[in-house]
Design a protein around this motif. Structure first.
Motif, PDB file in Angstrom:
ATOM      1  N   LYS A 173       0.813  -1.200   0.000  1.00 27.01           N
ATOM      2  CA  LYS A 173       0.000   0.000   0.000  1.00 27.01           C
ATOM      3  C   LYS A 173       0.854   1.261   0.000  1.00 27.01           C
ATOM      4  CE  LYS A 173      -4.060  -2.109   2.129  1.00 27.01           C
ATOM      5  NZ  LYS A 173      -4.932  -2.153   3.321  1.00 27.01           N
ATOM      6  N   MET A 174       1.931   1.243   0.790  1.00 27.95           N
ATOM      7  CA  MET A 174       2.803   2.407   0.823  1.00 27.95           C
ATOM      8  C   MET A 174       3.471   2.607  -0.540  1.00 27.95           C
ATOM      9  SD  MET A 174       2.547   3.803   3.775  1.00 27.95           S
ATOM     10  CE  MET A 174       3.989   4.830   3.929  1.00 27.95           C
ATOM     11  N   THR A 175       3.806   1.489  -1.192  1.00 25.72           N
ATOM     12  CA  THR A 175       4.389   1.605  -2.538  1.00 25.72           C
ATOM     13  C   THR A 175       3.379   2.223  -3.502  1.00 25.72           C
ATOM     14  OG1 THR A 175       5.779  -0.322  -2.121  1.00 25.72           O
ATOM     15  CG2 THR A 175       5.465   0.323  -4.410  1.00 25.72           C
ATOM     16  N   ALA A 176       2.114   1.804  -3.380  1.00 27.25           N
ATOM     17  CA  ALA A 176       1.057   2.357  -4.237  1.00 27.25           C
ATOM     18  C   ALA A 176       0.879   3.850  -3.986  1.00 27.25           C
ATOM     19  CB  ALA A 176      -0.252   1.607  -3.999  1.00 27.25           C
ATOM     20  N   LEU A 190       4.023  21.701  -4.912  1.00 30.24           N
ATOM     21  CA  LEU A 190       4.997  20.669  -5.360  1.00 30.24           C
ATOM     22  C   LEU A 190       6.002  20.351  -4.239  1.00 30.24           C
ATOM     23  CD1 LEU A 190       5.733  21.823  -9.036  1.00 30.24           C
ATOM     24  CD2 LEU A 190       4.549  19.735  -8.293  1.00 30.24           C
ATOM     25  N   GLY A 191       6.390  21.419  -3.492  1.00 27.71           N
ATOM     26  CA  GLY A 191       7.335  21.178  -2.372  1.00 27.71           C
ATOM     27  C   GLY A 191       6.741  20.281  -1.323  1.00 27.71           C
ATOM     28  N   LEU A 192       5.464  20.554  -0.994  1.00 26.30           N
ATOM     29  CA  LEU A 192       4.816  19.694   0.013  1.00 26.30           C
ATOM     30  C   LEU A 192       4.685  18.269  -0.490  1.00 26.30           C
ATOM     31  CD1 LEU A 192       1.996  22.150   1.231  1.00 26.30           C
ATOM     32  CD2 LEU A 192       4.019  21.391   2.510  1.00 26.30           C
ATOM     33  N   LEU A 193       4.351  18.155  -1.776  1.00 22.89           N
ATOM     34  CA  LEU A 193       4.194  16.815  -2.352  1.00 22.89           C
ATOM     35  C   LEU A 193       5.523  16.056  -2.339  1.00 22.89           C
ATOM     36  CD1 LEU A 193       1.957  15.139  -3.690  1.00 22.89           C
ATOM     37  CD2 LEU A 193       2.756  15.977  -5.910  1.00 22.89           C
ATOM     38  N   GLU A 194       6.617  16.796  -2.582  1.00 28.17           N
ATOM     39  CA  GLU A 194       7.949  16.152  -2.557  1.00 28.17           C
ATOM     40  C   GLU A 194       8.287  15.664  -1.152  1.00 28.17           C
ATOM     41  OE1 GLU A 194      11.248  14.548  -4.180  1.00 28.17           O
ATOM     42  OE2 GLU A 194       9.631  15.604  -5.261  1.00 28.17           O
ATOM     43  N   ASP A 195       7.971  16.525  -0.147  1.00 28.14           N
ATOM     44  CA  ASP A 195       8.230  16.094   1.248  1.00 28.14           C
ATOM     45  C   ASP A 195       7.419  14.849   1.587  1.00 28.14           C
ATOM     46  OD1 ASP A 195       9.944  18.201   1.584  1.00 28.14           O
ATOM     47  OD2 ASP A 195       8.465  19.497   2.586  1.00 28.14           O
ATOM     48  N   PHE A 196       6.179  14.831   1.134  1.00 30.05           N
ATOM     49  CA  PHE A 196       5.314  13.686   1.409  1.00 30.05           C
ATOM     50  C   PHE A 196       5.852  12.427   0.743  1.00 30.05           C
ATOM     51  CE2 PHE A 196       0.991  11.583   0.723  1.00 30.05           C
ATOM     52  CZ  PHE A 196       0.958  11.072   2.009  1.00 30.05           C
ATOM     53  N   GLU A 252      10.814   6.815   3.072  1.00 32.29           N
ATOM     54  CA  GLU A 252      11.473   6.433   4.331  1.00 32.29           C
ATOM     55  C   GLU A 252      10.661   5.380   5.085  1.00 32.29           C
ATOM     56  OE1 GLU A 252      12.064   9.966   6.555  1.00 32.29           O
ATOM     57  OE2 GLU A 252      13.646  10.762   5.216  1.00 32.29           O
ATOM     58  N   ALA A 253       9.330   5.540   5.057  1.00 29.33           N
ATOM     59  CA  ALA A 253       8.469   4.578   5.738  1.00 29.33           C
ATOM     60  C   ALA A 253       8.602   3.212   5.096  1.00 29.33           C
ATOM     61  CB  ALA A 253       7.017   5.057   5.707  1.00 29.33           C
ATOM     62  N   ARG A 270      11.887   1.712   6.156  1.00 29.05           N
ATOM     63  CA  ARG A 270      11.848   1.207   7.532  1.00 29.05           C
ATOM     64  C   ARG A 270      11.039  -0.078   7.627  1.00 29.05           C
ATOM     65  NH1 ARG A 270      10.911   6.915  10.847  1.00 29.05           N
ATOM     66  NH2 ARG A 270      13.018   7.764  10.440  1.00 29.05           N
ATOM     67  N   LEU A 271       9.963  -0.132   6.876  1.00 30.46           N
ATOM     68  CA  LEU A 271       9.179  -1.366   6.872  1.00 30.46           C
ATOM     69  C   LEU A 271       9.996  -2.526   6.302  1.00 30.46           C
ATOM     70  CD1 LEU A 271       5.654  -0.080   5.740  1.00 30.46           C
ATOM     71  CD2 LEU A 271       6.267  -1.081   7.958  1.00 30.46           C
ATOM     72  N   ARG A 272      10.793  -2.238   5.273  1.00 33.86           N
ATOM     73  CA  ARG A 272      11.628  -3.307   4.701  1.00 33.86           C
ATOM     74  C   ARG A 272      12.694  -3.765   5.730  1.00 33.86           C
ATOM     75  NH1 ARG A 272      10.724  -4.313  -0.503  1.00 33.86           N
ATOM     76  NH2 ARG A 272       9.653  -2.730  -1.772  1.00 33.86           N
ATOM     77  N   ASN A 273      13.266  -2.763   6.471  1.00 35.64           N
ATOM     78  CA  ASN A 273      14.227  -3.140   7.519  1.00 35.64           C
ATOM     79  C   ASN A 273      13.546  -3.979   8.602  1.00 35.64           C
ATOM     80  OD1 ASN A 273      16.384  -1.843   6.330  1.00 35.64           O
ATOM     81  ND2 ASN A 273      16.054   0.075   7.447  1.00 35.64           N
ATOM     82  N   LEU A 274      12.350  -3.557   8.974  1.00 34.36           N
ATOM     83  CA  LEU A 274      11.615  -4.334   9.973  1.00 34.36           C
ATOM     84  C   LEU A 274      11.318  -5.729   9.448  1.00 34.36           C
ATOM     85  CD1 LEU A 274      10.072  -4.508  12.645  1.00 34.36           C
ATOM     86  CD2 LEU A 274       8.073  -3.511  11.486  1.00 34.36           C
TER      87      LEU A 274
END
Length: 629
Positions: free
Chosen positions: A437-440, A458-464, A470-471, A474-478
């Motif tokens: 889902k996060m990938t989607a 666009l800046g906000l979208l880039e931050d998102f 990153e999420a 982290r999920l892959r590391n978990l």
């Protein structure tokens, strides 16, 4: 009275007799001499043997005889004068032993004897004498005397014929008993200083020796001059001199210290909580033994009177006492010990006099006392019934503990297995749902960029988008922490390589793997080893300050060995375990859960090696051999 003159034949006979007499004297192994009986006492004849004995010619010796006292050893002059005075006053034979200086300055011992010869009217005519060189005999006598008087034992000689009594006792008797040797001249003195409690035994043995003429050998006590009690061993044998007179030759040995030690030993062994015994060969080399001593504790232990053991014999008593179930085993142990000389040790059940069954530990050592001497077995019999009961209780407790430990291990194994299954399930769920889902979401954020022109939007979208990335990371590391997919898909080696690569990337510590496995371990074994390495790497990351770490995988016939070695600061494993370091406890429990073992070698400043062995077939055997535990 008419005296007929001597005819030619008479003169001839006299001369012939003189020649034969002279020839006889000069063939004897002694120097003969004739000394006039007048006041001057000059020598009128000395046989030529004087040259070989004293190193002086006949003429020199006769000349020296005028001052013969000057040639006698100074220590012997007085005894020679006394002998000469007695013989002169009584006409008794002159006899004395003295040292005489030879022509080359040596001194030789001489035995001299002369007899006064009278004519037909009884008038003293001359002294006829001889002397023998007795130097060798005196040296031997002096050597023997020094030997006797320097020997630690008291030597004595006792006559039994004519005038019975002590005729010689060495001076050591004064140091041993405090009496002068002269005291023993009295025939009754010896018996009077024998201890009253031993006198009857002494008199009986003495009378037996006198009656049978057999050797005398007895240990008894004597009362010393200062009141001390001295234990002695008295040994004597009968010999006969050249006149067939009987003489007891003996020795007295001071054995007080031995008796004191023996008494202390007896007191000691009779206070021990065990029965001590001594068996002695009936005859050297036969292997047949008699019971010489049994301490009284045997009665307390087994209930049979001490007298039974001594009267019936230990062998028959043991046949009666040893439980039939153990009798053959005891006999075999006894035969093996006697044949090999090895210490005897056997534990057996024994039936007491009142029917109880006890456990006895029977120990013994053989003492070989030299060639020709009977051997001995020194033994101790100990009641170990309580120990056997304690051992049985301990065995049962150990069995219960083993069963409890097995149950704990099985429970831990189920918990860990459940944990691994839960990790797999959670990892699978994370992979199938949140990550997807996060990938989607990330893809859709990328699509939105085409519909937004506002720079701020666009800046906000880039931050998102970065937050989503990153999420996902982290999920892959978990996911990797929970259960790396490579562990099931590619195997233990591949999973560890991935873990080391990630470890190296995160910490900057050089990490490498030496995979010597030929076959892949079972699933459970892979999981346990992976978790141990994972925990070891976590400790390196947190505490070691290392520059490199190496993981090695090897296999033996029964399992898999993993070693994690770093070059960090090291630590004290004992102190860390006492502080309850959870990582160390977790690694150890994981290894022991499978029947394996874990060992940590480390010390401050020398790095750390974590070494774990896990049985590959869950047989839980061989762990101690593999780790040297």
């Amino acid at each position: 009275m008419v005296v007929e003159p001597l005819g030619p034949s008479d003169v001839e006979d006299t001369r012939g007799s003189e020649i034969r007499f002279r020839a006889l004297l000069e063939s004897l192994p002694a120097v003969t001499y004739i000394r006039e009986a007048d006041d001057e006492g000059a020598l009128s004849y000395v046989s030529p043997q004087v040259e070989s004995v004293l190193g002086r010619t006949v003429e020199e010796f006769i000349a020296d005889s005028k001052n013969y006292l000057d040639l006698i050893h100074p220590d012997d002059v007085e005894s020679v004068r006394e002998a000469d005075r007695v013989s002169s006053e009584t006409d008794a034979p002159f006899e004395v032993e003295f040292r005489y200086r030879t022509g080359d300055g040596r001194y030789v011992w001489l035995h001299s004897r002369s007899t006064l010869v009278r004519d037909e009217s009884g008038t003293p005519s001359f002294w006829l004498g001889f002397f023998l060189d007795i130097t060798d005999q005196r040296r031997a006598q002096d050597s023997f005397q020094r030997l006797v008087e320097n020997h630690p034992a008291v030597s004595y000689a006792e006559a039994i014929d004519e005038e019975p009594g002590i005729i010689y006792i060495s001076p050591q008797v004064q140091a041993m008993l405090g009496y002068q040797p002269e005291s023993f001249v009295d025939a009754q003195f010896w018996s009077s200083i024998v201890h009253p409690d031993d006198r009857e035994r002494f008199d009986t043995q003495n009378a037996l020796a006198d009656r049978t003429l057999s050797s005398f050998d007895l240990e008894y006590r004597m009362i010393a001059g200062d009141g001390r009690v001295v234990w002695v061993r008295d040994l004597a044998s009968l010999v006969r001199d050249k006149n067939d007179l009987g003489i007891w030759q003996g020795f007295l040995l001071d054995i007080t210290a031995e008796h004191v030690a023996e008494e202390r030993f007896r007191i000691l062994v009779e206070q021990l909580p065990a029965a001590t015994n001594i068996f002695t060969e009936t005859e050297a080399g036969t292997g047949s033994y008699r019971l010489e001593y049994m301490s009284p504790q045997i009665e307390q232990i087994l209930g049979y009177p001490l007298g039974d053991w001594l009267a019936i014999g230990a062998t028959k008593m043991l046949d009666r006492v040893v439980d039939p179930r153990d009798r053959q085993r005891v006999r075999e142990a006894d035969a093996h010990a006697e044949a090999s000389g090895a210490p005897f040790h056997v534990e057996y059940r024994a039936v007491t006099a009142d029917g109880r069954v006890l456990w006895i530990a029977d120990d013994g050592v053989r003492v070989d006392r030299g060639q020709g001497a009977p051997r001995q077995w020194l033994g101790v019999m100990t009641d170990i019934t309580e120990r056997k009961r304690a051992e049985e209780d301990l065995r049962k407790s150990f069995e219960l503990l083993r069963e409890a430990d097995e149950e704990r291990r099985q429970l831990l194994e189920r918990i860990v297995r459940a944990q691994e299954e839960e990790r797999r399930r959670v990892a699978s769920d994370i992979h199938d749902d949140p990550i997807q889902k996060m990938t989607a979401i990330g893809l859709r954020i990328g699509s939105l960029r085409r519909f937004i022109d506002d720079p701020e939007g666009l800046g906000l979208l880039e931050d998102f988008s970065e937050t989503v990335s990153e999420a996902i990371a982290r999920l892959r590391n978990l996911l990797f922490e929970l259960h790396p997919p490579a562990l099931d898909e590619a195997g233990l080696g591949a999973a560890l390589r991935d873990a080391l690569a990630e470890f190296e990337e995160e910490t900057g510590v050089s990490a490498s793997l030496r995979d010597e496995l030929v076959t892949e371990p079972e699933c459970d074994t892979r999981a346990v080893i992976y978790r141990i390495v994972q925990e070891a790497l976590a400790n390196v990351r947190k505490h070691a300050r290392a520059s490199s770490v190496t993981v090695t995988l090897t296999r033996d016939s029964a399992g898999v060995m993993v070693r994690v070695r770093d070059d960090g600061t090291g630590f004290d494993p004992v102190a860390a375990t006492e502080r309850g370091h959870l990582g160390l406890v977790s690694m150890r429990e994981r290894a022991e859960m499978t029947g394996g073992r874990l060992r940590i070698n480390s010390s401050p400043g020398s790095g750390t090696t974590v070494e774990a062995w896990v049985p590959g077939d869950n047989s839980r055997r061989g762990a101690s051999e593999s780790l040297g535990a």
